[in-house]
Write a protein that holds these residues in place. Structure first.
Motif, short mmCIF file in Angstrom:
data_model
loop_
_atom_site.label_atom_id
_atom_site.label_comp_id
_atom_site.label_asym_id
_atom_site.label_seq_id
_atom_site.Cartn_x
_atom_site.Cartn_y
_atom_site.Cartn_z
N THR A 255 0.83 -1.20 0.00
CA THR A 255 0.00 0.00 0.00
C THR A 255 0.87 1.26 0.00
N THR A 256 2.01 1.19 0.68
CA THR A 256 2.93 2.34 0.69
C THR A 256 3.73 2.39 -0.60
N GLU A 257 4.26 1.25 -1.02
CA GLU A 257 5.11 1.21 -2.22
C GLU A 257 4.34 1.57 -3.47
N LEU A 258 3.17 0.98 -3.65
CA LEU A 258 2.39 1.27 -4.85
C LEU A 258 1.87 2.71 -4.84
N PHE A 259 1.57 3.22 -3.66
CA PHE A 259 1.15 4.62 -3.56
C PHE A 259 2.30 5.54 -4.00
N ALA A 260 3.52 5.19 -3.57
CA ALA A 260 4.68 5.99 -3.96
C ALA A 260 4.90 5.95 -5.48
N ILE A 261 4.80 4.76 -6.05
CA ILE A 261 4.97 4.63 -7.50
C ILE A 261 3.84 5.36 -8.23
N LEU A 262 2.64 5.32 -7.68
CA LEU A 262 1.52 6.08 -8.26
C LEU A 262 1.84 7.57 -8.29
N LEU A 263 2.35 8.10 -7.18
CA LEU A 263 2.66 9.53 -7.13
C LEU A 263 3.80 9.88 -8.08
N ALA A 264 4.81 9.00 -8.17
CA ALA A 264 5.92 9.26 -9.08
C ALA A 264 5.45 9.27 -10.53
N GLY A 265 4.61 8.30 -10.89
CA GLY A 265 4.07 8.28 -12.24
C GLY A 265 3.20 9.48 -12.52
N ALA A 266 2.41 9.90 -11.53
CA ALA A 266 1.55 11.07 -11.70
C ALA A 266 2.39 12.34 -11.84
N ALA A 267 3.50 12.42 -11.10
CA ALA A 267 4.38 13.58 -11.21
C ALA A 267 5.00 13.66 -12.61
N GLY A 268 5.45 12.50 -13.12
CA GLY A 268 5.99 12.47 -14.47
C GLY A 268 4.94 12.84 -15.51
N LEU A 269 3.73 12.32 -15.32
CA LEU A 269 2.64 12.64 -16.23
C LEU A 269 2.31 14.13 -16.18
N HIS A 270 2.37 14.72 -15.00
CA HIS A 270 2.07 16.14 -14.87
C HIS A 270 3.04 16.98 -15.69
N ILE A 271 4.33 16.62 -15.64
CA ILE A 271 5.31 17.35 -16.45
C ILE A 271 5.03 17.14 -17.93
N GLY A 272 4.78 15.88 -18.33
CA GLY A 272 4.50 15.60 -19.73
C GLY A 272 3.26 16.30 -20.22
N ARG A 273 2.23 16.35 -19.39
CA ARG A 273 0.98 17.02 -19.78
C ARG A 273 1.19 18.52 -19.90
N SER A 274 2.02 19.09 -19.02
CA SER A 274 2.32 20.51 -19.11
C SER A 274 3.09 20.85 -20.38
N MET A 275 3.97 19.94 -20.80
CA MET A 275 4.73 20.16 -22.02
C MET A 275 3.85 19.99 -23.26
N ALA A 276 2.94 19.02 -23.21
CA ALA A 276 2.06 18.78 -24.36
C ALA A 276 1.03 19.89 -24.51
N PHE A 277 0.61 20.48 -23.39
CA PHE A 277 -0.39 21.55 -23.42
C PHE A 277 0.13 22.73 -22.61
N PRO A 278 1.13 23.45 -23.14
CA PRO A 278 1.76 24.54 -22.37
C PRO A 278 0.91 25.79 -22.24
#
Length: 356
Positions: A255-278
């Motif tokens: 529950t802790t590990e998968l939550f951490a990986i979820l947040l890391a993936g979401a953080a990466g997606l946030h950067i990618g989404r900001s670049m795709a739609f600046p």
């Protein structure tokens, strides 16, 4: 005496045009630069009053540039002897801006208190949309792993790494699978095991974040692949009637590990989404702004992975009861949900990120 009187009269005649010229020069100098001065004053005032919510990402990024330009204006004003009011205003503004750009920073203890006291949770809530997308992708990945393995068991060997498979593979008896979930007799050597698990989990999380710069698509694919492994293993234990035992065994750290990986993936997606739609920003400035926004999230991810490594290396190996394991895993999940999505909500802290 007559020549001296004539000289004074000449000076009196020349003075008004000189003063008028100086005034015009001062006015022109001020009008050309006053916009930047006023903007710098607005930013500095907001920072002094801990009102970062009123500033845009571009305001924060432009602060050093505006400070240097205003300091340059002050130097020119001194050399050209502009009016005293302008000099006094610029000197006060440069002093205030210097403190915000180069002044003493808060102590490490104060930073940690503010970070764990609400800064991290607010940073996580700021990327809630990306978290929802990443969570959906992770659920889909788990289902894909289950369905592929259920359709053809060869997919199990393709998805699950060899070090995780060992005796846990299709065809294994329920007894063998149950033994793989049993506790160890002691905790000897588990510290090294915990360190190795932390290193592996951290690499997955950091990779998921780093791949976000490719517009977030590789981050999502990595989440799908990692969750497909979980889906395949869940299918295996389910076939032996051990799905609850496996989930409880996994939940202690999962529950802790998968939550951490979820947040890391979401953080990466946030950067990618900001670049795709600046929007109105350039791609680089959008990436920089989103990178600042997700830096706190990644610090929290590292903290969570340390906790997950300790739980996986110790608690999971020492707690044998399925109910106790499920209680620990469920308790950790509840703790993270409350901390990230309830704790610190509504507080106006100085470390709050600018709205995206």
């Amino acid at each position: 005496m007559k020549p001296l009187t004539t000289w004074f009269r000449k000076q009196e005649a020349d003075t008004p045009p000189a003063l008028e010229s100086a005034a015009l020069r001062s006015d022109r100098f001020r009008l050309e630069r006053e916009g930047d001065w006023r903007r710098l004053e607005h930013i500095v005032t907001a920072l002094e009053k801990n009102r970062l919510r009123r500033l845009s990402d571009q305001d924060v990024l432009d602060l050093p540039v505006l400070y240097r330009n205003t300091a340059s204006s002050l130097a020119v004003a001194r050399q050209t002897s502009l009016d005293a009011a302008t000099l006094e205003y610029l000197e006060a503004l440069v002093r205030r801006a210097w403190f915000q750009v180069y002044g003493p920073r808060q102590s490490p203890f104060t930073w940690l208190r503010r970070f764990f006291g609400g800064g991290l949770s607010r940073a996580v809530r700021a990327i809630w949309l990306d978290i929802c997308i990443a969570l959906t992708v992770m659920i889909i990945g788990t289902m894909v792993g289950w369905l592929l393995t259920d359709r053809d068991t060869e997919w199990y060997y393709a998805l699950v790494p060899g070090q995780f498979a060992d005796e846990r593979q299709p065809g294994a008896s329920a007894e063998i699978l149950r033994q793989s979930l049993e506790t160890k007799d002691n905790a000897g050597g588990l510290g090294t095991f915990a360190a190795a698990l932390f290193s592996n989990n951290a690499s997955v999380a950091i990779l998921a974040f780093a791949l976000g710069f490719a517009f977030g698509i590789p981050s999502l694919l990595l989440l799908v692949h990692n969750m497909a492994v979980l889906g395949a293993m869940l299918w295996l234990f389910s076939q032996a009637g051990l799905a609850p035992d496996f989930l409880a065994w996994l939940s202690i750290h999962g529950t802790t590990e998968l939550f951490a990986i979820l947040l890391a993936g979401a953080a990466g997606l946030h950067i990618g989404r900001s670049m795709a739609f600046p929007g109105q920003k350039s791609i680089l400035s959008a990436a920089a702004a989103s990178g600042q926004r997700t830096a706190k999230v990644m610090l929290g991810v590292v903290m969570m992975l340390i906790v997950a490594g300790l739980l996986e290396g110790y608690a999971r190996q020492l707690v044998g009861s399925t109910a106790a394991r499920a209680t620990i895993g469920g308790g950790m999940l509840l703790f993270w949900i409350l901390y990230f999505f309830v704790f610190g909500r509504g507080r106006d802290a100085p470390e709050v990120d600018a709205p995206s």
